[in-house]
Design a protein around this motif. Structure first.
Motif, mmCIF file in Angstrom:
data_model
loop_
_atom_site.group_PDB
_atom_site.id
_atom_site.type_symbol
_atom_site.label_atom_id
_atom_site.label_comp_id
_atom_site.label_asym_id
_atom_site.label_seq_id
_atom_site.Cartn_x
_atom_site.Cartn_y
_atom_site.Cartn_z
ATOM 1 N N ASN A 1 64.498 66.341 4.424
ATOM 2 C CA ASN A 1 64.153 64.926 4.303
ATOM 3 C C ASN A 1 64.875 64.045 5.316
ATOM 4 O O ASN A 1 64.430 62.932 5.603
ATOM 5 C CB ASN A 1 64.458 64.428 2.887
ATOM 6 N N ALA A 2 65.974 64.529 5.871
ATOM 7 C CA ALA A 2 66.736 63.742 6.836
ATOM 8 C C ALA A 2 66.301 64.004 8.280
ATOM 9 O O ALA A 2 66.776 63.339 9.198
ATOM 10 C CB ALA A 2 68.219 64.035 6.694
ATOM 11 N N ALA A 3 65.395 64.954 8.482
ATOM 12 C CA ALA A 3 65.015 65.354 9.839
ATOM 13 C C ALA A 3 63.912 64.469 10.399
ATOM 14 O O ALA A 3 63.063 63.948 9.663
ATOM 15 C CB ALA A 3 64.568 66.810 9.845
ATOM 16 N N ALA A 4 63.910 64.350 11.712
ATOM 17 C CA ALA A 4 62.882 63.543 12.378
ATOM 18 C C ALA A 4 61.495 64.150 12.215
ATOM 19 O O ALA A 4 60.500 63.426 12.128
ATOM 20 C CB ALA A 4 63.215 63.403 13.865
ATOM 21 N N HIS A 5 61.420 65.475 12.178
ATOM 22 C CA HIS A 5 60.130 66.151 12.075
ATOM 23 C C HIS A 5 59.902 66.719 10.675
ATOM 24 O O HIS A 5 59.427 67.848 10.515
ATOM 25 C CB HIS A 5 60.023 67.244 13.141
ATOM 26 N N TYR A 6 60.217 65.923 9.688
ATOM 27 C CA TYR A 6 59.958 66.290 8.290
ATOM 28 C C TYR A 6 58.468 66.568 8.088
ATOM 29 O O TYR A 6 57.614 65.817 8.544
ATOM 30 C CB TYR A 6 60.421 65.154 7.381
ATOM 31 N N ASN A 7 58.178 67.647 7.410
ATOM 32 C CA ASN A 7 56.815 68.099 7.118
ATOM 33 C C ASN A 7 56.012 68.349 8.395
ATOM 34 O O ASN A 7 54.848 67.963 8.500
ATOM 35 C CB ASN A 7 56.058 67.115 6.217
ATOM 36 N N ARG A 8 56.678 69.025 9.350
ATOM 37 C CA ARG A 8 56.019 69.381 10.600
ATOM 38 C C ARG A 8 56.452 70.784 11.041
ATOM 39 O O ARG A 8 57.541 71.243 10.741
ATOM 40 C CB ARG A 8 56.365 68.385 11.718
ATOM 41 N N TRP A 9 55.556 71.442 11.765
ATOM 42 C CA TRP A 9 55.880 72.687 12.465
ATOM 43 C C TRP A 9 56.879 72.350 13.558
ATOM 44 O O TRP A 9 56.718 71.371 14.286
ATOM 45 C CB TRP A 9 54.596 73.218 13.072
ATOM 46 N N LEU B 1 63.435 75.722 15.767
ATOM 47 C CA LEU B 1 63.890 74.805 14.722
ATOM 48 C C LEU B 1 64.665 73.656 15.346
ATOM 49 O O LEU B 1 65.578 73.870 16.150
ATOM 50 C CB LEU B 1 64.785 75.561 13.735
ATOM 51 N N ASP B 2 64.284 72.427 14.990
ATOM 52 C CA ASP B 2 64.984 71.260 15.498
ATOM 53 C C ASP B 2 66.456 71.275 15.081
ATOM 54 O O ASP B 2 66.794 71.723 13.974
ATOM 55 C CB ASP B 2 64.340 69.972 14.970
ATOM 56 N N ALA B 3 67.293 70.743 15.938
ATOM 57 C CA ALA B 3 68.735 70.719 15.654
ATOM 58 C C ALA B 3 69.055 69.906 14.415
ATOM 59 O O ALA B 3 70.038 70.188 13.712
ATOM 60 C CB ALA B 3 69.486 70.161 16.864
ATOM 61 N N ASP B 4 68.244 68.869 14.113
ATOM 62 C CA ASP B 4 68.544 68.023 12.949
ATOM 63 C C ASP B 4 67.872 68.513 11.668
ATOM 64 O O ASP B 4 67.951 67.849 10.630
ATOM 65 C CB ASP B 4 68.164 66.569 13.235
ATOM 66 N N CYS B 5 67.213 69.678 11.716
ATOM 67 C CA CYS B 5 66.564 70.231 10.520
ATOM 68 C C CYS B 5 67.388 71.425 10.043
ATOM 69 O O CYS B 5 67.459 72.456 10.724
ATOM 70 C CB CYS B 5 65.139 70.660 10.836
ATOM 71 N N ALA B 6 68.014 71.289 8.897
ATOM 72 C CA ALA B 6 68.882 72.345 8.375
ATOM 73 C C ALA B 6 68.069 73.598 8.067
ATOM 74 O O ALA B 6 67.014 73.518 7.427
ATOM 75 C CB ALA B 6 69.582 71.865 7.113
ATOM 76 N N PRO B 7 68.519 74.781 8.504
ATOM 77 C CA PRO B 7 67.782 76.020 8.240
ATOM 78 C C PRO B 7 67.499 76.252 6.756
ATOM 79 O O PRO B 7 66.461 76.793 6.396
ATOM 80 C CB PRO B 7 68.710 77.101 8.817
#
Length: 230
Positions: free
Chosen positions: A128-136, A140-146
């Motif tokens: 929910n905190a990532a810029a590409h929430y609900n996206r392929w 993996l984006d650096a701001d999206c936790a694995p």
């Protein structure tokens, strides 16, 4: 004359009303998305984890059933898509577009839909905190936790083939849910997706025509989540 009138009244009373149960299901929906292809995924009740998926074609102003198969829903049943909470293992009800298809396996011959192949670098961000929430995202984006993302290649059975369901997709609402797909059956109920047998998903990919703007309507047979509301 009285007998004739009475007979006529009985005949009229026996006829189903316009938009009634005798009409094909898409004709009874509030909206079908404006296209000439539609998928309906219908469960008996909100708590159901199984139901029926049917796909339809509209020709000459009427809807015709093109195919049908058993379907599975979330482990906790179905819930209103507009108020769903992420992580509840519920399938969101509503009418949604189908932005594109993807899969680990090659698309079946005849697939016209945009189809993205999964690689070992393919993820779906649910953070929910990532810029590409609900996206392929690939990689993996650096701001999206694995721990808050799905590694798509890890689901060899379910994601052999899939269609993205456009729930919470165009303008994502944080906390509502991410990664809702129409995918191949796993071992049981889903985490909120709709699943069908692999042969059914392959048939759907051969059938779906992006020029005909297919949508999916998800709901129940009756009650507050009745599919005809959507």
């Amino acid at each position: 004359m009285r007998t004739a009138l009475l007979t006529g009244s009985l005949i009229l009373a026996a006829l189903p009303p316009a938009g009634g149960p005798a009409d094909p299901l898409p004709a009874r929906l509030a909206d079908t998305g404006g296209g000439s292809q539609l998928i309906t995924a219908v469960a008996p009740a909100p708590g159901s984890t199984t139901g029926r998926l049917t796909w339809w074609d509209r020709r000459a102003g009427r809807w015709y059933r093109a195919g049908s198969a058993p379907a599975r829903f979330g482990a906790n049943g179905l819930t209103e898509g507009a108020t769903r909470t992420q992580g509840t293992n519920t399938t969101p009800t509503g009418l949604y577009g189908l932005p594109y298809a993807f899969g680990i396996a090659r698309p079946p011959a005849g697939t016209a839909y945009a189809y993205r192949r999964v690689t070992d670098r393919s993820w779906w961000c649910q953070d929910n905190a990532a810029a590409h929430y609900n996206r392929w995202t690939e990689p993996l984006d650096a701001d999206c936790a694995p721990g808050e993302a799905e590694h798509l290649a890890s689901y060899g059975q379910q994601y052999a083939h899939a269609l993205v369901i456009g729930f919470n997709y165009e303008r994502p609402v944080r906390g509502r849910g991410a990664g809702i797909f129409l995918h191949v059956d796993g071992k049981g109920a889903t985490a909120g997706c709709v699943s069908v047998p692999r042969r059914t998903l392959r048939a759907l990919l051969r059938w779906a025509d992006p020029r005909r703007h297919p949508h999916i309507a998800i709901g129940t047979e009756t009650g507050p989540l009745w599919v005809t509301r959507y």
